[in-house]
Scaffold this active site. Sequence first.
Site, PDB file in Angstrom:
ATOM      1  N   GLY A 248      24.101-187.277 -88.866  1.00  0.00           N
ATOM      2  CA  GLY A 248      25.271-186.531 -88.451  1.00  0.00           C
ATOM      3  C   GLY A 248      25.950-185.894 -89.644  1.00  0.00           C
TER       4      GLY A 248
ATOM      5  N   GLN B  68      33.107-182.702 -94.178  1.00  0.00           N
ATOM      6  CA  GLN B  68      32.165-183.045 -95.242  1.00  0.00           C
ATOM      7  C   GLN B  68      31.641-181.827 -95.984  1.00  0.00           C
ATOM      8  OE1 GLN B  68      29.783-185.794 -92.533  1.00  0.00           O
ATOM      9  NE2 GLN B  68      29.497-186.700 -94.565  1.00  0.00           N
TER      10      GLN B  68
ATOM     11  N   CYS C 296      26.534-192.850 -95.616  1.00  0.00           N
ATOM     12  CA  CYS C 296      27.244-191.593 -95.396  1.00  0.00           C
ATOM     13  C   CYS C 296      26.779-190.567 -96.427  1.00  0.00           C
ATOM     14  CB  CYS C 296      28.744-191.828 -95.525  1.00  0.00           C
ATOM     15  SG  CYS C 296      29.758-190.366 -95.253  1.00  0.00           S
ATOM     16  N   LEU C 297      26.577-189.344 -95.974  1.00  0.00           N
ATOM     17  CA  LEU C 297      26.162-188.276 -96.887  1.00  0.00           C
ATOM     18  C   LEU C 297      27.219-188.002 -97.955  1.00  0.00           C
ATOM     19  CD1 LEU C 297      24.535-185.844 -94.290  1.00  0.00           C
ATOM     20  CD2 LEU C 297      23.383-187.509 -95.791  1.00  0.00           C
TER      21      LEU C 297
ATOM     22  N   HIS D 278      31.255-192.793 -86.270  1.00  0.00           N
ATOM     23  CA  HIS D 278      31.244-192.494 -87.702  1.00  0.00           C
ATOM     24  C   HIS D 278      31.700-191.056 -87.958  1.00  0.00           C
ATOM     25  CE1 HIS D 278      29.557-192.800 -91.880  1.00  0.00           C
ATOM     26  NE2 HIS D 278      29.512-191.482 -91.708  1.00  0.00           N
ATOM     27  N   GLU D 279      31.119-190.115 -87.215  1.00  0.00           N
ATOM     28  CA  GLU D 279      31.476-188.706 -87.418  1.00  0.00           C
ATOM     29  C   GLU D 279      32.906-188.423 -86.971  1.00  0.00           C
ATOM     30  OE1 GLU D 279      29.646-187.039 -89.343  1.00  0.00           O
ATOM     31  OE2 GLU D 279      27.959-188.426 -89.234  1.00  0.00           O
TER      32      GLU D 279
ATOM     33  N   HIS E 245      35.396-189.114 -89.596  1.00  0.00           N
ATOM     34  CA  HIS E 245      35.558-188.035 -90.582  1.00  0.00           C
ATOM     35  C   HIS E 245      36.638-187.049 -90.145  1.00  0.00           C
ATOM     36  CE1 HIS E 245      32.554-188.781 -93.616  1.00  0.00           C
ATOM     37  NE2 HIS E 245      31.613-188.960 -92.707  1.00  0.00           N
TER      38      HIS E 245
END
Length: 171
Positions: free
Chosen positions: A47, A52, A100-101, A142-143, A146
């Site tokens: 995702g 981000q 996480c990216l 999770h997304e 953000h």
Amino acid sequence: MAVLKILRMGHPTLHRVADSVVTPESEEIQQLVRDMFDTMRDANGAGLAAPQIGQSLRLFVYHVPQSRCVDGESPVAPRVLINPVLTPLDATKMVCREGCLSIPGLRADVPRFKTVHYLGADEAGREISGTATGFHANVLQHEYDHLEGILYPQRIEDFSRFAFLDEKTPG
């Protein structure tokens, strides 16, 4: 193909509540969504949220690959969720091993609701909704975090398994 720079933990955009998307069907949002899919694929992520990549907007892209499906879950093809609302369907939680990216190389166990209902819009501005369980529910939560300016370390309850990918962790 446009692969965008992914912001890392500490950047102020990652720590603020994102703004609603007013015109999901606009060409600007359509291009952003395409670029986010390219970026997510390039980074091998499940995702990617707009904050981000420096856009403080309430939208994210995601997918559930077959390799992440357990307990009879089905894969989810790449999709976008704009202006999402998530609602836990009960108090049952699961522990998810998350990365996480925006926090490369680290993983931790994070408690998440096992089943959530989601509501939002797709890239054409059409309302979409459904129920997600397991890894699908994990990705959505999770997304969504953000969009609220929350990174997964803020959800960790047991830091004993917060570690770099290349290190062995207890348990």
